[in-house]
Design a protein around this motif. Structure first.
Motif, PDB file in Angstrom:
ATOM      1  N   SER A 122     -21.491 -11.281-120.033  1.00 35.03           N
ATOM      2  CA  SER A 122     -22.676 -11.775-120.216  1.00 35.03           C
ATOM      3  C   SER A 122     -23.690 -10.878-120.848  1.00 35.03           C
ATOM      4  O   SER A 122     -24.229 -10.510-120.605  1.00 35.03           O
ATOM      5  CB  SER A 122     -23.143 -12.053-118.658  1.00 35.03           C
ATOM      6  N   SER A 123     -22.290 -10.254-121.646  1.00 38.17           N
ATOM      7  CA  SER A 123     -23.580  -9.493-122.513  1.00 38.17           C
ATOM      8  C   SER A 123     -22.107  -9.141-123.966  1.00 38.17           C
ATOM      9  O   SER A 123     -21.121  -9.420-124.408  1.00 38.17           O
ATOM     10  CB  SER A 123     -23.873  -8.194-121.993  1.00 38.17           C
ATOM     11  N   VAL A 124     -22.985  -8.319-125.323  1.00 44.96           N
ATOM     12  CA  VAL A 124     -22.647  -8.557-126.420  1.00 44.96           C
ATOM     13  C   VAL A 124     -22.334  -6.988-126.265  1.00 44.96           C
ATOM     14  O   VAL A 124     -20.572  -6.732-126.902  1.00 44.96           O
ATOM     15  CB  VAL A 124     -23.562  -8.669-127.554  1.00 44.96           C
ATOM     16  N   VAL A 125     -22.554  -6.040-126.044  1.00 41.31           N
ATOM     17  CA  VAL A 125     -22.606  -5.033-126.319  1.00 41.31           C
ATOM     18  C   VAL A 125     -21.882  -3.775-124.694  1.00 41.31           C
ATOM     19  O   VAL A 125     -22.942  -4.007-123.976  1.00 41.31           O
ATOM     20  CB  VAL A 125     -23.290  -3.663-127.440  1.00 41.31           C
TER      21      VAL A 125
ATOM     22  N   GLY B 239     -23.020   1.560-126.090  1.00 38.95           N
ATOM     23  CA  GLY B 239     -23.765   0.131-127.600  1.00 38.95           C
ATOM     24  C   GLY B 239     -22.373  -0.178-128.405  1.00 38.95           C
ATOM     25  O   GLY B 239     -22.499  -1.536-129.372  1.00 38.95           O
ATOM     26  N   GLN B 240     -21.741  -0.593-127.802  1.00 36.56           N
ATOM     27  CA  GLN B 240     -20.066  -0.863-128.442  1.00 36.56           C
ATOM     28  C   GLN B 240     -20.024  -2.251-127.969  1.00 36.56           C
ATOM     29  O   GLN B 240     -19.577  -2.568-126.895  1.00 36.56           O
ATOM     30  CB  GLN B 240     -18.690   0.112-127.542  1.00 36.56           C
ATOM     31  N   CYS B 241     -19.195  -2.634-128.837  1.00 36.34           N
ATOM     32  CA  CYS B 241     -19.193  -4.169-129.189  1.00 36.34           C
ATOM     33  C   CYS B 241     -18.328  -4.636-128.152  1.00 36.34           C
ATOM     34  O   CYS B 241     -17.143  -3.958-128.620  1.00 36.34           O
ATOM     35  CB  CYS B 241     -18.613  -4.864-130.170  1.00 36.34           C
TER      36      CYS B 241
ATOM     37  N   TYR C  11     -20.949  -0.623-133.203  1.00 39.46           N
ATOM     38  CA  TYR C  11     -22.218  -0.679-132.586  1.00 39.46           C
ATOM     39  C   TYR C  11     -23.426  -1.570-132.890  1.00 39.46           C
ATOM     40  O   TYR C  11     -24.360  -1.367-134.324  1.00 39.46           O
ATOM     41  CB  TYR C  11     -22.406   0.929-132.376  1.00 39.46           C
ATOM     42  N   VAL C  12     -24.047  -1.208-131.547  1.00 39.03           N
ATOM     43  CA  VAL C  12     -25.068  -1.743-132.332  1.00 39.03           C
ATOM     44  C   VAL C  12     -26.243  -0.526-131.031  1.00 39.03           C
ATOM     45  O   VAL C  12     -26.123  -0.431-130.098  1.00 39.03           O
ATOM     46  CB  VAL C  12     -25.469  -3.123-131.396  1.00 39.03           C
TER      47      VAL C  12
END
Length: 532
Positions: A475-478, A482-484, A491-492
């Motif tokens: 349910s999340s990207v990172v 911030g690490q994918c 990272y984002v």
């Protein structure tokens, strides 16, 4: 051309600048690719006769109208709000009004407290020391002790003076018994590092000719690009490259002449804002996308629907001067009260109305004809005699609000984007209720005319939510750093990781979270799985 670096940052806005500085201090070899160019402050014309004629050309918020070298097309036909940004060194801090607001503790716990949105994997106190640090980096001016916020370290500079208009707004809120506090702004009120003291020209979004506004090009990149970080401008990133194990190997980009380059890096950090970052991720792997097993890359776009309440007064309140920037803010009705017919809340801020043409343009100043016989009368009625209260409404995440690639709008082989965004019923109810309260404030201020504007279209300054952070990869990207989840060395750090939007300006939290994530990456860099 192949270049090697320890960490490659995409985007030279506030998150990229804060991260680059942290990495460089840790002795890492840093390269940053920026799609646009350095701002040209020779085009900052405040104080010249042609200021208002050219300011919205050179410093236009809308990339579809600006069409500068670093801009790409954004199809917003399916959106209620126009996405605004600046593609260049400094990112959107070059054009922001520099309102500097910390998120409130409740903003990180909307699911627990109000049953909406999602709780963040971090809380206010996790960010609190980083807020302190970035406020020093961005020359924040303000006054400690705001009763609506937790106790905090005093800002490094005193607030911008309230002057006549600010005092009138404060007196009205006192009369009503409602909260107000001098506004915090990333605007120097005294000489501070590379910045000069604000001259209150109401030109903050138009190049700040005084050099008082803390945009990241001035506060960070002027020094970083000299000897610590390799900054390449006019570099349009096409995609993140993956190796055979699915690790990020670097990126490809096109230079100003359309020549393709490849940069290899141990770690890639995306800081391209909540539209540019998913654009790159969705276009990567030759269009198959990266780090998207959750299906949430590009989804949950939030843009802070904005409205305003304008008052016109018999007295001259000198509202042609001041910061744009805010004189003061109010968080009186920020927390949820379900009896109002909606959840969550909004921030108010009082700003000057500015120079003559700013309030003669159609769209926000009512239906009264401007041109012809009315022009001189309206000019005299409004110049110095008007005030603007802004309303920033919390925007709840919705997976249907999203960023998609638009291959039909490709520029030089790199696709543009298409955004789908609809304002929620909760937001519309929130906006209507807050404008009613601001109408009361204008009455208490003594306004002779009032103009209330809800749901203004060209106001999508605050871009958030399209690569959401969370603990669950489904349910999340990172993750919280911030690490994918899917690509451990990708990272984002920008506002796209925000699970919720709050009801205040996001730059302070973008910068603080980027610093927290960058410091975490430095501490754990030997454990990060890099490309072979």
């Amino acid at each position: 051309m192949r270049e090697d670096c320890d960490v490659l940052i995409v985007g030279a806005g506030p998150s990229g600048a804060v991260a680059a500085q942290e990495f460089a201090r840790a002795g890492m070899r840093v390269t940053c690719l920026e799609q646009g160019d350095w701002p040209d402050y020779e085009k900052a014309r405040a104080g010249y006769a042609d200021f208002e004629l050219v300011s919205r050309k050179h410093w236009n918020w809308d990339p579809n109208q600006r069409r500068a070298g670093g801009d790409y097309p954004i199809d917003d036909a399916e959106s209620d709000v126009t996405a605004l940004m600046y593609n260049g060194v400094g990112g959107s801090t070059v054009l922001y009004a520099a309102h500097w607001e910390r998120f409130l503790p409740s903003d990180f716990r909307t699911r627990t407290m109000d049953g909406v949105g999602d709780d963040w994997p971090i809380g206010y106190w996790d960010l609190e020391p980083y807020y302190d640090e970035v406020e020093r980096q961005f020359a924040v001016s303000g006054l400690e002790g705001d009763p609506a916020l937790p106790p905090s370290t005093p800002p490094p500079l005193p607030p911008v003076p309230l002057n006549k208009l600010g005092r009138r707004g404060a007196e009205a809120l006192n009369k009503l018994g409602w909260h107000w506090w001098p506004g915090s702004n990333a605007i120097a009120t005294a000489e501070y590092g590379p910045l000069h003291a604000c001259a209150q020209r109401t030109a903050c979004p138009f190049g700040c000719p005084t050099g008082a506004k803390a945009s990241a090009d001035r506060t960070h990149w002027q020094s970083l690009a000299k000897d610590q970080v390799r900054l390449t401008v006019r570099a349009t990133v096409e995609q993140v490259l993956l190796d055979d194990r699915g690790r990020a190997a670097g990126v490809t980009y096109l230079d100003a002449d359309g020549v393709r380059h490849e940069v290899r890096a141990g770690v890639v950090v995306l800081c391209a804002n909540a539209i540019g970052t998913p654009r790159i991720m969705l276009a990567s792997a030759d269009g198959s996308g990266v780090a998207n097993s959750s299906g949430l890359v590009g989804r949950r776009l939030m843009m802070h629907p904005f409205g305003n309440a304008i008052g016109i007064f018999d007295e001259d309140l000198e509202s042609w001067r001041g910061p744009l920037g805010q004189y003061l803010h109010s968080l009186e009705f920020y927390e949820t009260d379900r009896s109002r017919g909606f959840v969550r809340g909004a921030k108010w801020n009082l700003i000057p109305s500015g120079a003559p043409l700013s309030f003669m343009l159609p769209g926000t100043w009512g239906d009264e004809p401007v041109w012809g016989p009315n022009f001189t009368r309206l000019l005299r009625e409004r110049l110095g005699h008007s005030a603007i209260w802004g309303v920033i409404c919390e925007d709840l995440p919705d997976p249907a609000n999203r960023v998609l690639l638009d291959d039909g709008a490709a520029a030089g082989g790199v696709p543009g984007v298409r955004i789908q965004y609809r304002t929620s019923d909760n937001t519309r109810a929130m906006m209507a209720w807050h404008l009613e309260r601001l109408s009361e404030v204008l009455d208490a201020m003594g306004a002779t005319k009032k103009i209330l504007n809800s749901g203004l279209r060209g106001t999508g300054w605050h871009l958030m939510g399209t690569t959401v952070m969370g603990d669950d990869p489904g349910s999340s990207v990172v993750d919280a750093h911030g690490q994918c989840h899917d690509v451990p060395n990708l990272y984002v750090f920008d506002g796209s990781v925000f699970p919720t939007s709050s009801g205040v300006n996001p730059t302070a939290t973008i910068a603080a979270n980027a610093l927290r994530c960058a410091r975490s990456l430095v501490a754990r860099r030997r454990d990060v799985e890099v490309t072979s």
